[in-house]
Design a protein around this motif. Structure first.
Motif, PDB file in Angstrom:
ATOM      1  N   GLY A 149      41.864  11.246  87.665  1.00  0.00           N
ATOM      2  CA  GLY A 149      41.698   9.942  88.288  1.00  0.00           C
ATOM      3  C   GLY A 149      42.070   9.970  89.755  1.00  0.00           C
ATOM      4  N   PRO A 150      42.459   8.804  90.376  1.00  0.00           N
ATOM      5  CA  PRO A 150      42.658   7.546  89.683  1.00  0.00           C
ATOM      6  C   PRO A 150      41.377   6.819  89.278  1.00  0.00           C
ATOM      7  CG  PRO A 150      42.939   7.207  92.027  1.00  0.00           C
ATOM      8  CD  PRO A 150      42.686   8.684  91.831  1.00  0.00           C
ATOM      9  N   TYR A 151      40.222   7.319  89.769  1.00  0.00           N
ATOM     10  CA  TYR A 151      38.988   6.617  89.463  1.00  0.00           C
ATOM     11  C   TYR A 151      38.373   7.179  88.190  1.00  0.00           C
ATOM     12  CZ  TYR A 151      39.937   5.336  94.257  1.00  0.00           C
ATOM     13  OH  TYR A 151      40.559   4.901  95.395  1.00  0.00           O
ATOM     14  N   PHE A 152      37.323   6.529  87.721  1.00  0.00           N
ATOM     15  CA  PHE A 152      36.674   6.946  86.470  1.00  0.00           C
ATOM     16  C   PHE A 152      36.351   8.433  86.460  1.00  0.00           C
ATOM     17  CE2 PHE A 152      35.394   4.129  83.058  1.00  0.00           C
ATOM     18  CZ  PHE A 152      35.765   2.884  83.514  1.00  0.00           C
ATOM     19  N   LEU A 153      35.683   8.890  87.533  1.00  0.00           N
ATOM     20  CA  LEU A 153      35.192  10.266  87.522  1.00  0.00           C
ATOM     21  C   LEU A 153      36.136  11.242  88.210  1.00  0.00           C
ATOM     22  CD1 LEU A 153      31.397   9.661  88.220  1.00  0.00           C
ATOM     23  CD2 LEU A 153      32.470  10.196  86.077  1.00  0.00           C
ATOM     24  N   GLY A 154      37.119  10.732  88.925  1.00  0.00           N
ATOM     25  CA  GLY A 154      38.015  11.652  89.629  1.00  0.00           C
ATOM     26  C   GLY A 154      38.631  10.993  90.838  1.00  0.00           C
ATOM     27  N   ASP A 155      38.611  11.731  91.974  1.00  0.00           N
ATOM     28  CA  ASP A 155      39.303  11.193  93.143  1.00  0.00           C
ATOM     29  C   ASP A 155      38.376  10.437  94.099  1.00  0.00           C
ATOM     30  OD1 ASP A 155      39.641  14.443  94.826  1.00  0.00           O
ATOM     31  OD2 ASP A 155      37.894  13.285  94.176  1.00  0.00           O
ATOM     32  N   GLN A 156      37.133  10.252  93.709  1.00  0.00           N
ATOM     33  CA  GLN A 156      36.200   9.468  94.523  1.00  0.00           C
ATOM     34  C   GLN A 156      35.772   8.218  93.781  1.00  0.00           C
ATOM     35  OE1 GLN A 156      35.049  10.345  97.658  1.00  0.00           O
ATOM     36  NE2 GLN A 156      36.496  12.051  97.536  1.00  0.00           N
ATOM     37  N   PRO A 185      50.894   0.687  80.088  1.00  0.00           N
ATOM     38  CA  PRO A 185      50.677   2.046  80.588  1.00  0.00           C
ATOM     39  C   PRO A 185      50.929   3.159  79.568  1.00  0.00           C
ATOM     40  CG  PRO A 185      52.039   0.783  82.116  1.00  0.00           C
ATOM     41  CD  PRO A 185      51.857  -0.057  80.905  1.00  0.00           C
ATOM     42  N   GLU A 186      51.827   2.907  78.590  1.00  0.00           N
ATOM     43  CA  GLU A 186      52.102   3.970  77.619  1.00  0.00           C
ATOM     44  C   GLU A 186      50.863   4.257  76.783  1.00  0.00           C
ATOM     45  OE1 GLU A 186      54.255   0.833  78.631  1.00  0.00           O
ATOM     46  OE2 GLU A 186      53.325   0.687  76.635  1.00  0.00           O
ATOM     47  N   GLN A 187      50.150   3.193  76.399  1.00  0.00           N
ATOM     48  CA  GLN A 187      48.966   3.389  75.570  1.00  0.00           C
ATOM     49  C   GLN A 187      47.727   3.660  76.437  1.00  0.00           C
ATOM     50  OE1 GLN A 187      48.067   0.107  72.915  1.00  0.00           O
ATOM     51  NE2 GLN A 187      46.299   1.169  72.037  1.00  0.00           N
ATOM     52  N   CYS A 188      47.647   3.016  77.582  1.00  0.00           N
ATOM     53  CA  CYS A 188      46.451   3.124  78.430  1.00  0.00           C
ATOM     54  C   CYS A 188      46.836   3.540  79.846  1.00  0.00           C
ATOM     55  CB  CYS A 188      45.692   1.784  78.443  1.00  0.00           C
ATOM     56  SG  CYS A 188      44.910   1.414  76.867  1.00  0.00           S
ATOM     57  N   GLY A 189      47.346   4.755  79.934  1.00  0.00           N
ATOM     58  CA  GLY A 189      47.851   5.268  81.207  1.00  0.00           C
ATOM     59  C   GLY A 189      46.797   5.355  82.295  1.00  0.00           C
ATOM     60  N   ARG A 190      45.581   5.809  81.958  1.00  0.00           N
ATOM     61  CA  ARG A 190      44.527   5.950  82.965  1.00  0.00           C
ATOM     62  C   ARG A 190      44.101   4.606  83.513  1.00  0.00           C
ATOM     63  NH1 ARG A 190      41.068  10.005  83.773  1.00  0.00           N
ATOM     64  NH2 ARG A 190      40.482   8.674  85.510  1.00  0.00           N
ATOM     65  N   MET A 191      43.971   3.612  82.623  1.00  0.00           N
ATOM     66  CA  MET A 191      43.542   2.277  83.071  1.00  0.00           C
ATOM     67  C   MET A 191      44.566   1.692  84.040  1.00  0.00           C
ATOM     68  SD  MET A 191      40.568   1.195  82.068  1.00  0.00           S
ATOM     69  CE  MET A 191      40.636  -0.609  82.139  1.00  0.00           C
ATOM     70  N   HIS A 192      45.849   1.886  83.738  1.00  0.00           N
ATOM     71  CA  HIS A 192      46.874   1.317  84.616  1.00  0.00           C
ATOM     72  C   HIS A 192      46.988   2.092  85.919  1.00  0.00           C
ATOM     73  CE1 HIS A 192      48.414  -2.057  82.275  1.00  0.00           C
ATOM     74  NE2 HIS A 192      48.002  -1.367  81.238  1.00  0.00           N
ATOM     75  N   LYS A 193      46.753   3.398  85.848  1.00  0.00           N
ATOM     76  CA  LYS A 193      46.719   4.200  87.082  1.00  0.00           C
ATOM     77  C   LYS A 193      45.570   3.699  87.968  1.00  0.00           C
ATOM     78  CE  LYS A 193      46.701   9.045  88.511  1.00  0.00           C
ATOM     79  NZ  LYS A 193      46.589  10.453  88.080  1.00  0.00           N
ATOM     80  N   TRP A 194      44.432   3.395  87.313  1.00  0.00           N
ATOM     81  CA  TRP A 194      43.259   2.874  88.033  1.00  0.00           C
ATOM     82  C   TRP A 194      43.606   1.541  88.695  1.00  0.00           C
ATOM     83  CZ3 TRP A 194      40.330  -1.554  87.910  1.00  0.00           C
ATOM     84  CH2 TRP A 194      39.077  -1.506  88.546  1.00  0.00           C
ATOM     85  N   LEU A 195      44.238   0.635  87.911  1.00  0.00           N
ATOM     86  CA  LEU A 195      44.586  -0.696  88.436  1.00  0.00           C
ATOM     87  C   LEU A 195      45.542  -0.580  89.622  1.00  0.00           C
ATOM     88  CD1 LEU A 195      44.967  -2.580  85.043  1.00  0.00           C
ATOM     89  CD2 LEU A 195      43.511  -3.358  86.913  1.00  0.00           C
ATOM     90  N   ASP A 196      46.569   0.281  89.475  1.00  0.00           N
ATOM     91  CA  ASP A 196      47.541   0.455  90.555  1.00  0.00           C
ATOM     92  C   ASP A 196      46.865   0.962  91.819  1.00  0.00           C
ATOM     93  OD1 ASP A 196      50.220   1.668  88.357  1.00  0.00           O
ATOM     94  OD2 ASP A 196      49.582  -0.365  88.899  1.00  0.00           O
ATOM     95  N   ALA A 197      45.961   1.938  91.653  1.00  0.00           N
ATOM     96  CA  ALA A 197      45.280   2.511  92.821  1.00  0.00           C
ATOM     97  C   ALA A 197      44.380   1.479  93.494  1.00  0.00           C
ATOM     98  CB  ALA A 197      44.471   3.728  92.405  1.00  0.00           C
ATOM     99  N   MET A 198      43.599   0.742  92.695  1.00  0.00           N
ATOM    100  CA  MET A 198      42.643  -0.223  93.258  1.00  0.00           C
ATOM    101  C   MET A 198      43.365  -1.355  93.994  1.00  0.00           C
ATOM    102  SD  MET A 198      39.498   0.784  92.696  1.00  0.00           S
ATOM    103  CE  MET A 198      38.183  -0.394  92.418  1.00  0.00           C
ATOM    104  N   ARG A 199      44.479  -1.811  93.430  1.00  0.00           N
ATOM    105  CA  ARG A 199      45.197  -2.954  94.017  1.00  0.00           C
ATOM    106  C   ARG A 199      45.663  -2.666  95.435  1.00  0.00           C
ATOM    107  NH1 ARG A 199      48.280  -3.489  88.752  1.00  0.00           N
ATOM    108  NH2 ARG A 199      47.137  -5.107  87.643  1.00  0.00           N
TER     109      ARG A 199
END
Lengths: 233, 235
Positions: A149-156, A185-199
């Motif tokens: 991540g943090p994005y769906f496909l990687g760092d872009q 985040p414990e169950q959905c770590g990638r989604m929360h990483k995505w949210l943190d990055a986008m915000r």
């Protein structure tokens, strides 16, 4: 002189995606605010006679509607270069993955979320169950793709991320309207990483309304719908 | 010509009756791509391969290229266009605005047209008339686009002299459309109200690659009858 307008309403998740795509590409554009309640303007009806809804991109007088179509248009009309980033990866396969998730997000996740605001009774109950499942499906999808991540496909950032950007301000609204809590985040770590990055991204902050404004707005709108369209809108 | 071993590299998971699978078959044929068809079956449980290749939607078509699955028929068509860019005709125009128009109408078929016909076939009986009217309204919008949009006016197909992505998106449904007309005893694409669209449909259905993969409308009717008797529990 290039003229780019985006017809939108402040709460529209699909318009937020288009605004983000334009900003990521560095395109100067005019935000044209449409009426969020009837009547629809002549301008909107003329530029999107088939669906009569926002968002509509008007590029040098020519209208493009339906957000996924608009996003692909933005990618192609302002193609990647030394100064312009790409919203799609290079390989045909990765492009199909980004498109697949953008399609899932628009047709399933966001539509289910909007039902939490607009529907009642059994439809509402189904939507509140489905939206959590779909959140988990996206987590699983990100994990299956296998990048960090943090994005769906990687760092872009790509179309999938742009399509999901409405989740940033809408998440508290979905939770309030659905009386639910998305997994943490414990169950959905990638989604929360995505949210943190986008915000954190300035282009995202500029393209979405504040979450608390949206929570108030959606609560008010739901009360309005309950009163005037008790069968659902 | 197909490269050696290509057939093993390209598999299409499908049900030959599905209009969405038909779309992909037409695109593969136009590009001259050899593939192995792996049949799923209507009314039978979904295969392990399907559930593994499309865990999100569990639906056909799925194109598996070098072991990697691509799902959703119009995403597959775009993938075919991009992965085999140098092979066969272009399925989409070059100009970004014309590409947007192409994507718009393909999406219209999926988002508006198909659901209204599906509702006419399988929706509650009392909603039948409304679903048929909505389907006709949707077809009239396409007729109007054919008549007024400069991208299409005066051309043989939506794609120009050769068929393109809109032709594939809508044309893939040709037998399905005819079967809905038969099952609901209605006219959806009538020559009187929709002269351009009905002429287009006739031309499209005569194309060789289309004739090879287009099912007989009677086959849809059999499936429809079977489903009305025992509706599937999951899609």
């Amino acid at each position: 002189m290039e003229e780019v307008k985006l017809l939108l309403i402040r709460s529209s998740p699909f318009a937020m995606s288009c605004a983000l795509a334009l900003r990521e590409k560095g395109i100067k554009f005019e935000e044209v605010h449409e009426n969020s309640l009837p009547p629809k303007t002549d301008r909107l009806l003329r530029s999107n006679p088939v669906y009569k809804q926002v968002p509509v991109l008007i590029h040098n007088g020519k209208p493009v509607s339906q957000s996924l179509v608009i996003l692909e248009y933005i990618e192609e009309a302002w193609p990647p270069s030394d100064t312009t980033p790409s919203l799609l990866p290079g390989s045909a396969y990765d492009r199909s993955l980004s498109r697949f998730w953008a399609d899932f997000i628009n047709k399933k996740f966001i539509e289910t979320g909007l039902k939490l605001m607009k529907r009642f009774g059994e439809e509402h109950a189904t939507a509140r169950k489905e939206i959590v499942e779909q959140f988990i499906t996206m987590e699983e999808g990100m994990r299956a793709i296998g990048s960090e991540g943090p994005y769906f496909l990687g760092d872009q950032m790509s179309l999938a991320d742009v399509a999901l950007v409405p989740l940033v301000p809408w998440l508290p609204s979905f939770e309030a309207l659905g009386e639910l809590k998305f997994p943490g985040p414990e169950q959905c770590g990638r989604m929360h990483k995505w949210l943190d990055a986008m915000r954190e991204l300035p282009n995202v902050v500029a393209s979405v309304p504040p979450a608390d404004w949206l929570s108030q707005y959606t609560a008010t709108l739901r009360r309005f719908i309950a009163e005037h369209y008790p069968g659902g809108a | 010509m197909a490269t050696e071993g290509e057939k093993g590299q390209v598999k299409l998971l499908g049900v030959t009756l599905s209009p969405f699978v038909v779309r992909v078959c037409i695109a593969l044929a136009l590009k001259g791509i050899d593939y192995e068809l792996i049949q799923e079956h209507f009314m039978h449980p979904k295969s392990e391969l399907l559930l593994k290749s499309n865990p999100v939607h569990k639906k056909v078509p799925v194109l598996i290229h070098n072991g990697k699955p691509v799902c959703e028929s119009m995403i597959i068509v775009q993938y075919i266009e991009e992965a085999w860019g140098n092979k066969g005709p272009n399925l989409m125009p070059k100009d970004p605005y014309e590409r947007a128009i192409a994507r718009f109408w393909a999406a219209f078929v999926d988002d508006k047209l198909f659901p209204s016909m599906d509702a006419a076939l399988y929706g509650p009986g009392e909603q039948l008339q409304k679903a048929v009217e909505e389907s006709v309204t949707n077809f009239l919008l396409i007729e109007e686009a054919l008549r007024t949009n400069h991208c299409f006016a005066g051309k043989v197909y939506f794609g120009g002299d050769e068929i393109g992505s809109i032709d594939i998106a809508l044309g893939g449904l040709s037998s399905f459309i005819k079967s809905v007309e038969k099952a609901t005893e209605s006219v959806l694409i009538g020559a009187e109200k929709m002269p351009l669209l009905s002429a287009w449909m006739d031309r499209f259905c005569k194309i060789d690659v289309v004739k090879e993969v287009m099912p007989d409308p009677a086959e849809y009717i059999s499936v429809w009858r079977a489903r009305m008797i025992s509706p599937p529990t999951a899609n």
